[in-house]
Design an enzyme around this catalytic site. Structure first.
Site, PDB file in Angstrom:
ATOM      1  N   SER A   1     -11.152 -19.485 -15.993  1.00 20.65           N
ATOM      2  CA  SER A   1     -12.286 -20.296 -15.542  1.00 20.65           C
ATOM      3  C   SER A   1     -11.912 -21.727 -15.168  1.00 20.65           C
ATOM      4  CB  SER A   1     -13.377 -20.326 -16.624  1.00 20.65           C
ATOM      5  OG  SER A   1     -12.881 -20.903 -17.805  1.00 20.65           O
TER       6      SER A   1
ATOM      7  N   ASP B   1     -18.391 -29.514 -19.577  1.00 20.57           N
ATOM      8  CA  ASP B   1     -19.159 -28.739 -20.553  1.00 20.57           C
ATOM      9  C   ASP B   1     -18.297 -28.581 -21.804  1.00 20.57           C
ATOM     10  OD1 ASP B   1     -17.377 -26.671 -19.994  1.00 20.57           O
ATOM     11  OD2 ASP B   1     -18.787 -25.553 -18.741  1.00 20.57           O
TER      12      ASP B   1
ATOM     13  N   HIS C   1     -14.706 -27.077 -20.370  1.00 20.65           N
ATOM     14  CA  HIS C   1     -14.008 -27.411 -19.129  1.00 20.65           C
ATOM     15  C   HIS C   1     -14.032 -28.903 -18.825  1.00 20.65           C
ATOM     16  CE1 HIS C   1     -15.664 -23.263 -18.769  1.00 20.65           C
ATOM     17  NE2 HIS C   1     -14.403 -23.018 -18.448  1.00 20.65           N
TER      18      HIS C   1
END
Ligand SMILES: *[C@@H]1O[C@H](CO)[C@@H](O)[C@H](O)[C@H]1NC(C)=O
Ligand SMILES: CC(=O)N[C@H]1CO[C@H](CO)[C@@H](O)[C@@H]1O
Length: 370
Positions: free
Chosen positions: A47, A334, A337
């Site tokens: 991600s 977040d 990340h």
């Protein structure tokens, strides 16, 4: 915006003129400029660098295709960030356009000539990693997807051109974070921490990782950037769930991740003489990221222990949640990340960083050897 559109239009005219010998022209054009330049970049990861592959995976719970993701970019694209990822910034430094996601329907024909990004949120080195988040392309599946790209490329250029093209292409691998945060560190869902102590687990991971890198070499690529896992003990999710003392990271988590990282660095020394015809670079994202956290204010960040968006135990920002006003002051976007501000610093480190970050050379130096 205007500039981009102009550039794209010019590119299309050029492409329309190329009917036969497409790749040969392409290689010549690069040579004519006289600047060493990678032909393409092929990206494998999770991600941190997924450009939207998971948008197309129906049964994936790991998606970032909604507001406020992309608030400082083109809106939600599937990137787990307020803006650009490390790969987007690295691409800018290496003069690449934004790379298409493998699953993007437009990722065919000329659109794949400068490379493809296979990264998929929740993916890991181990097949089982991230299965709590549903569908994802694991590292080995990403390599299979690369093979399908190769088949396309084979229909676009001759064998010798393809060999030379792959020799001048950069492979970026940023894998392993999920093998910790969505596997080893989740004992209620995964058995790995009962079966392996941290050292044995790192040994097991690196063995499989090495096999995957060798598989990629077998497919013809010759230039590798292998990124370390970042300091996962410092992400807001870990700070909260493991109750780190104020101002401190979770040292246990950073320590076990370090066991894997030191093995990735050692793999450079191990595989370089075996491959003989390749250049492998270890990108110490752990060191680069730790430096940002240790010296946050020097870099202009005022908040480093919580995400700009969402609360710590949430995996991602909630749809439609309102993010912090000044993203440039936050290390984390977040709970997992970094913000694009951090991604940009890490990209510059990969491109031009010192030997403590890029071993045995940085990408700028690697490009000189093309
Ligand atoms: C691959 O690139 C290296 C430079 O990095 C060069 O020395 C070598 O000759 C190239 N090999 C092929 C087959 O093009
Ligand atoms: C860039 C920078 O200021 N780096 C410093 C970060 O903090 C460590 C230790 O606190 C220093 O050793 C670095 O020089």
């Amino acid at each position: 915006m205007e500039n981009n559109r102009c550039r794209r239009r010019r590119g299309m005219t050029l492409v329309a003129a190329m009917t036969v010998g497409l790749a040969a022209l392409f290689l010549e054009a690069a040579a004519a400029v006289g600047q060493p330049r990678f032909e393409a970049m092929f990206v494998f990861g999770d991600s941190l660098i997924d450009p939207g592959n998971n948008n197309y995976l129906v049964d994936s719970l790991a998606k970032a295709n909604y507001v406020p993701y992309g608030v400082d970019f083109q809106g939600p694209t599937g990137r787990f960030c307020n803006g650009k990822t490390l790969i987007d910034y690295l691409g800018e430094l290496l003069e690449f356009p934004l790379l298409p996601a493998f699953t993007d329907p437009t990722a065919t024909g000329r659109n794949i000539l400068r490379g493809v990004n296979y990264a998929s949120a929740a993916a890991g080195i181990l097949e089982e990693t991230g299965r709590n988040l549903g569908e994802r392309f694991t590292f080995s599946q990403q390599i299979q997807n690369f093979q399908s790209t190769l088949n396309q490329l084979k229909s676009m250029m001759g064998a010798e051109d393809l060999k030379s093209y792959l020799n001048k292409s950069l492979v970026v691998i940023s894998m392993g974070s999920n093998d910790y945060i969505n596997n080893y560190l989740q004992p209620s869902m995964y058995t790995s921490s009962y079966m392996y102590n941290p050292t044995a687990y790192a040994d097991m991971l690196i063995k499989l990782y090495s096999t995957q890198v060798q598989a990629l070499h077998g497919l013809g690529v010759r230039k590798f950037l292998m990124a370390a896992i970042g300091p996962l003990g410092c992400i807001p999710y870990q700070l909260e769930t493991r109750a780190a003392p104020p101002g401190k990271c979770v040292s246990y988590v950073n320590d076990i991740v370090g066991l894997f990282n030191s093995r990735v660095r050692a793999l450079v020394d191990e595989l370089t003489p075996v491959f003989a015809d390749s250049i492998l670079v270890y990108g110490n994202a752990f060191a680069a990221f730790s430096d940002i956290i240790d010296n946050a204010t020097t870099y202009g960040f005022t908040v480093k222990d919580r995400g700009c968006c969402g609360i710590s135990r949430q995996i991602t920002c909630l749809p439609l949640s309102v993010p912090c006003a000044d993203r440039s002051k936050y290390v984390f976007w977040d709970s997992f990340h970094p913000t694009q501000a951090v991604n940009q610093i890490i990209a510059r480190n990969a491109y031009a960083g010192p030997p403590s970050v890029c071993y045995p050379m940085n990408l700028q130096q690697l490009a000189q050897l093309l």
